[in-house]
Design an enzyme around this catalytic site. Structure first.
Site, PDB file in Angstrom:
ATOM      1  N   ARG A   1     -14.597  -1.596  13.018  1.00 53.31           N
ATOM      2  CA  ARG A   1     -13.771  -0.466  13.450  1.00 53.31           C
ATOM      3  C   ARG A   1     -14.233   0.747  12.668  1.00 53.31           C
ATOM      4  O   ARG A   1     -14.298   0.719  11.436  1.00 53.31           O
ATOM      5  CB  ARG A   1     -12.304  -0.776  13.173  1.00 53.31           C
ATOM      6  CG  ARG A   1     -11.328   0.357  13.436  1.00 53.31           C
ATOM      7  CD  ARG A   1      -9.903  -0.167  13.423  1.00 53.31           C
ATOM      8  NE  ARG A   1      -9.547  -0.792  12.166  1.00 53.31           N
ATOM      9  CZ  ARG A   1      -8.831  -0.215  11.208  1.00 53.31           C
ATOM     10  NH1 ARG A   1      -8.412   1.037  11.356  1.00 53.31           N
ATOM     11  NH2 ARG A   1      -8.527  -0.860  10.104  1.00 53.31           N
TER      12      ARG A   1
ATOM     13  N   TYR B   1     -13.844   4.649  11.489  1.00 60.14           N
ATOM     14  CA  TYR B   1     -13.089   5.886  11.328  1.00 60.14           C
ATOM     15  C   TYR B   1     -14.039   7.066  11.558  1.00 60.14           C
ATOM     16  O   TYR B   1     -15.118   7.119  10.956  1.00 60.14           O
ATOM     17  CB  TYR B   1     -12.495   5.985   9.925  1.00 60.14           C
ATOM     18  CG  TYR B   1     -11.362   5.024   9.655  1.00 60.14           C
ATOM     19  CD1 TYR B   1     -10.037   5.418   9.825  1.00 60.14           C
ATOM     20  CD2 TYR B   1     -11.613   3.732   9.221  1.00 60.14           C
ATOM     21  CE1 TYR B   1      -8.986   4.549   9.568  1.00 60.14           C
ATOM     22  CE2 TYR B   1     -10.574   2.845   8.964  1.00 60.14           C
ATOM     23  CZ  TYR B   1      -9.262   3.257   9.137  1.00 60.14           C
ATOM     24  OH  TYR B   1      -8.235   2.390   8.888  1.00 60.14           O
TER      25      TYR B   1
ATOM     26  N   ASP C   1       0.799  -1.227   0.000  1.00 62.51           N
ATOM     27  CA  ASP C   1       0.000   0.000   0.000  1.00 62.51           C
ATOM     28  C   ASP C   1       0.834   1.281   0.000  1.00 62.51           C
ATOM     29  O   ASP C   1       0.851   2.040   0.968  1.00 62.51           O
ATOM     30  CB  ASP C   1      -0.959  -0.010   1.193  1.00 62.51           C
ATOM     31  CG  ASP C   1      -2.077   1.009   1.037  1.00 62.51           C
ATOM     32  OD1 ASP C   1      -2.092   1.722   0.021  1.00 62.51           O
ATOM     33  OD2 ASP C   1      -2.944   1.078   1.919  1.00 62.51           O
TER      34      ASP C   1
ATOM     35  N   HIS D   1      -0.456   6.151  -0.015  1.00 60.23           N
ATOM     36  CA  HIS D   1      -0.646   6.944   1.196  1.00 60.23           C
ATOM     37  C   HIS D   1       0.105   8.258   1.034  1.00 60.23           C
ATOM     38  O   HIS D   1       1.068   8.354   0.281  1.00 60.23           O
ATOM     39  CB  HIS D   1      -0.078   6.214   2.413  1.00 60.23           C
ATOM     40  CG  HIS D   1      -0.996   5.197   3.020  1.00 60.23           C
ATOM     41  ND1 HIS D   1      -2.215   5.531   3.567  1.00 60.23           N
ATOM     42  CD2 HIS D   1      -0.871   3.857   3.167  1.00 60.23           C
ATOM     43  CE1 HIS D   1      -2.801   4.451   4.034  1.00 60.23           C
ATOM     44  NE2 HIS D   1      -2.009   3.408   3.792  1.00 60.23           N
TER      45      HIS D   1
ATOM     46  N   TYR E   1       3.186   7.001   7.731  1.00 63.10           N
ATOM     47  CA  TYR E   1       3.196   6.348   6.425  1.00 63.10           C
ATOM     48  C   TYR E   1       4.551   6.487   5.728  1.00 63.10           C
ATOM     49  O   TYR E   1       4.612   6.610   4.514  1.00 63.10           O
ATOM     50  CB  TYR E   1       2.104   6.937   5.532  1.00 63.10           C
ATOM     51  CG  TYR E   1       0.703   6.710   6.054  1.00 63.10           C
ATOM     52  CD1 TYR E   1       0.219   5.421   6.261  1.00 63.10           C
ATOM     53  CD2 TYR E   1      -0.134   7.783   6.334  1.00 63.10           C
ATOM     54  CE1 TYR E   1      -1.066   5.213   6.724  1.00 63.10           C
ATOM     55  CE2 TYR E   1      -1.423   7.577   6.808  1.00 63.10           C
ATOM     56  CZ  TYR E   1      -1.876   6.300   7.006  1.00 63.10           C
ATOM     57  OH  TYR E   1      -3.158   6.097   7.475  1.00 63.10           O
TER      58      TYR E   1
ATOM     59  N   THR F   1      -2.427  -1.723   7.147  1.00 63.79           N
ATOM     60  CA  THR F   1      -2.646  -0.722   6.116  1.00 63.79           C
ATOM     61  C   THR F   1      -3.560  -1.288   5.038  1.00 63.79           C
ATOM     62  O   THR F   1      -3.722  -0.685   3.995  1.00 63.79           O
ATOM     63  CB  THR F   1      -1.311  -0.276   5.491  1.00 63.79           C
ATOM     64  OG1 THR F   1      -1.544   0.792   4.584  1.00 63.79           O
ATOM     65  CG2 THR F   1      -0.640  -1.419   4.737  1.00 63.79           C
TER      66      THR F   1
ATOM     67  N   HIS G   1      -0.684   3.694  16.958  1.00 63.32           N
ATOM     68  CA  HIS G   1       0.224   2.939  16.107  1.00 63.32           C
ATOM     69  C   HIS G   1       1.673   3.191  16.510  1.00 63.32           C
ATOM     70  O   HIS G   1       2.017   4.266  16.998  1.00 63.32           O
ATOM     71  CB  HIS G   1       0.045   3.356  14.639  1.00 63.32           C
ATOM     72  CG  HIS G   1      -1.341   3.141  14.122  1.00 63.32           C
ATOM     73  ND1 HIS G   1      -2.390   3.984  14.432  1.00 63.32           N
ATOM     74  CD2 HIS G   1      -1.854   2.182  13.318  1.00 63.32           C
ATOM     75  CE1 HIS G   1      -3.489   3.558  13.834  1.00 63.32           C
ATOM     76  NE2 HIS G   1      -3.190   2.465  13.164  1.00 63.32           N
TER      77      HIS G   1
ATOM     78  N   GLU H   1      -8.660   5.174  19.157  1.00 56.83           N
ATOM     79  CA  GLU H   1      -7.384   5.096  18.469  1.00 56.83           C
ATOM     80  C   GLU H   1      -6.965   6.442  17.875  1.00 56.83           C
ATOM     81  O   GLU H   1      -7.779   7.155  17.288  1.00 56.83           O
ATOM     82  CB  GLU H   1      -7.468   4.068  17.345  1.00 56.83           C
ATOM     83  CG  GLU H   1      -6.114   3.717  16.760  1.00 56.83           C
ATOM     84  CD  GLU H   1      -6.005   2.238  16.498  1.00 56.83           C
ATOM     85  OE1 GLU H   1      -5.588   1.525  17.430  1.00 56.83           O
ATOM     86  OE2 GLU H   1      -6.341   1.811  15.392  1.00 56.83           O
TER      87      GLU H   1
ATOM     88  N   ASP I   1     -11.627   5.450  15.472  1.00 58.45           N
ATOM     89  CA  ASP I   1     -10.293   5.741  14.949  1.00 58.45           C
ATOM     90  C   ASP I   1     -10.266   7.162  14.398  1.00 58.45           C
ATOM     91  O   ASP I   1     -10.863   7.451  13.356  1.00 58.45           O
ATOM     92  CB  ASP I   1      -9.927   4.730  13.857  1.00 58.45           C
ATOM     93  CG  ASP I   1      -8.468   4.828  13.439  1.00 58.45           C
ATOM     94  OD1 ASP I   1      -7.845   5.876  13.687  1.00 58.45           O
ATOM     95  OD2 ASP I   1      -7.956   3.861  12.857  1.00 58.45           O
TER      96      ASP I   1
END
Length: 389
Positions: A162, A164, A42, A45, A90, A295, A244, A219, A193
């Protein structure tokens, strides 16, 4: 045994939303005919610059050719010197190191005739409970579609999600109300998140509004690398706080500030299984819990995370790797297996990662470069094919 060649193949894999994620398949070849595969997961980002895959392949050949693949630690030291930690979530250097590190573990386990989990010290579990992501609402009319997505995934066995949050709180609240009104206790929303989009005070205000619904944890509720702000949030929030880990220095600062209850560790964000194991050990010393982040990898990267997670004795929260369920396809003959909301590890008798490239699929999704074309920032944040003003 010596590494004789490195080959990188860029692919563009569409998500079910239409957004195309760029990944790189890593192949390491040896003088004994054993091949290791990995995944740089990924690259789509921020920051919005593209890695030159031709130059990257040439650089990795300079670093790796002639090395003994069992020298995983010194190779990682050299990779860290060429692609150093940048204290950024990222950081593309971490994606690069992760892909190479995964291929090294696959190669070495194959040479020994064992599973990667055996190479890592053995398994503490055969499956990992995971949650399905619901991406951020920007508009109220997206709520109904996301409730339908929950219904569809619940029918497939996923009962934990989860969410966002933080762009349209009215829509976030409407979604949570819809989930619990329709499903009751059969479905759970694991986490809110915030993805570092808001400062800790605004995130706390929103959390208090949404926490009337059952939530396990919060998060990334502070701006990136705001360790003091994360601590202030944690001291005022009744829910556990997760963040993270994207560098060992950043993790050290979170430990010093007592910023979190849970470390979200994903090999892709910290630069591979080798670094992830160090982060997990640091979490244990600090008496913090761990969950496995994501990710949204393809099957190669997801399997590597499953092997990593299988070794942890403080994996106390539901984890995130459901990437293969979000894409229209994959590049292996044997995708990872999800059953009843669990990510299942390959059989213990599996050699290496247990992944075999399907070259017909690789060619189908192959792209010439990792260039961005006309993707917008909102598309990157929402992982959608289109965006609205």
């Amino acid at each position: 045994m010596k590494i004789t060649d490195v080959q990188l193949t860029a692919i563009g894999m569409p998500r079910l939303t239409g957004f195309v994620n760029k990944h790189v398949i890593v192949q390491l070849f040896t003088d004994e005919g054993i091949e290791g595969i990995g995944e740089m997961s990924d690259f789509s980002h921020l920051p919005k610059y593209a890695v030159d895959i031709v130059d990257l392949e040439r650089t990795l050949k300079q670093i790796l050719v002639g090395k003994n693949p069992f020298d995983i630690a010194p190779i990682n030291t050299e990779l860290n010197g060429n692609f150093p930690e940048a204290m950024y979530y990222y950081e593309k250097g971490s994606f690069i190191r992760n892909g190479v590190d995964t291929a090294l573990y696959d190669l070495c386990a194959k040479a020994l005739g064992v599973s990667v989990s055996d190479l890592l010290g053995g398994r503490q579990r055969e499956k990992i409970k995971v949650c399905f992501p619901i991406f951020r609402h920007r508009f109220m009319d997206e709520v109904e579609a996301n409730l339908e997505l929950v219904k569809k995934q619940y029918e497939k066995g996923f009962d934990v999600f989860r969410l966002y949050v933080g762009k349209n709180v009215d829509a976030d609240e409407a979604f949570l109300a819809g989930v619990y009104n329709e499903f009751g206790g059969k479905v759970k929303v694991k986490s809110l998140d915030f993805s570092h989009l808001l400062d800790w005070k605004e995130a706390l205000r929103i959390t208090r509004r949404l926490a009337k619904y059952p939530i396990d944890l919060v998060e990334s509720p502070a701006l990136r690398n705001d360790f003091a702000g994360l601590h202030h949030f944690r001291m005022r929030c009744e829910l556990p706080v997760s963040e993270h880990v994207w560098s060992l220095r950043q993790q050290s600062e979170m430990i010093k500030h007592d910023s979190v209850d849970i470390f979200n560790i994903a090999p892709v964000f910290i630069g591979g299984i080798t670094q992830a194991r160090k982060a997990a050990d640091a979490a244990a010393v600090a008496e913090k819990s761990v969950l496995i982040g994501t990710t949204q990898e393809l099957s190669i990267g997801t399997t590597a995370m499953a092997y990593f997670g299988s070794t942890l004795d403080h994996l106390n929260y539901i984890s995130d790797p459901t990437g293969p369920e979000l894409y229209v396809g994959d590049v292996v003959k044997n995708k990872v297996n999800y059953e009843n909301g669990y990510l299942h590890l390959p059989e213990r008798s599996t050699i290496g990662l247990g992944m075999e490239l399907d070259w017909e699929k690789v060619e189908q999704y192959r792209v010439e470069s990792l260039n961005w074309e006309d993707v917008s920032v909102h598309q990157l944040q929402d992982r959608t094919a289109q965006t609205r003003a």
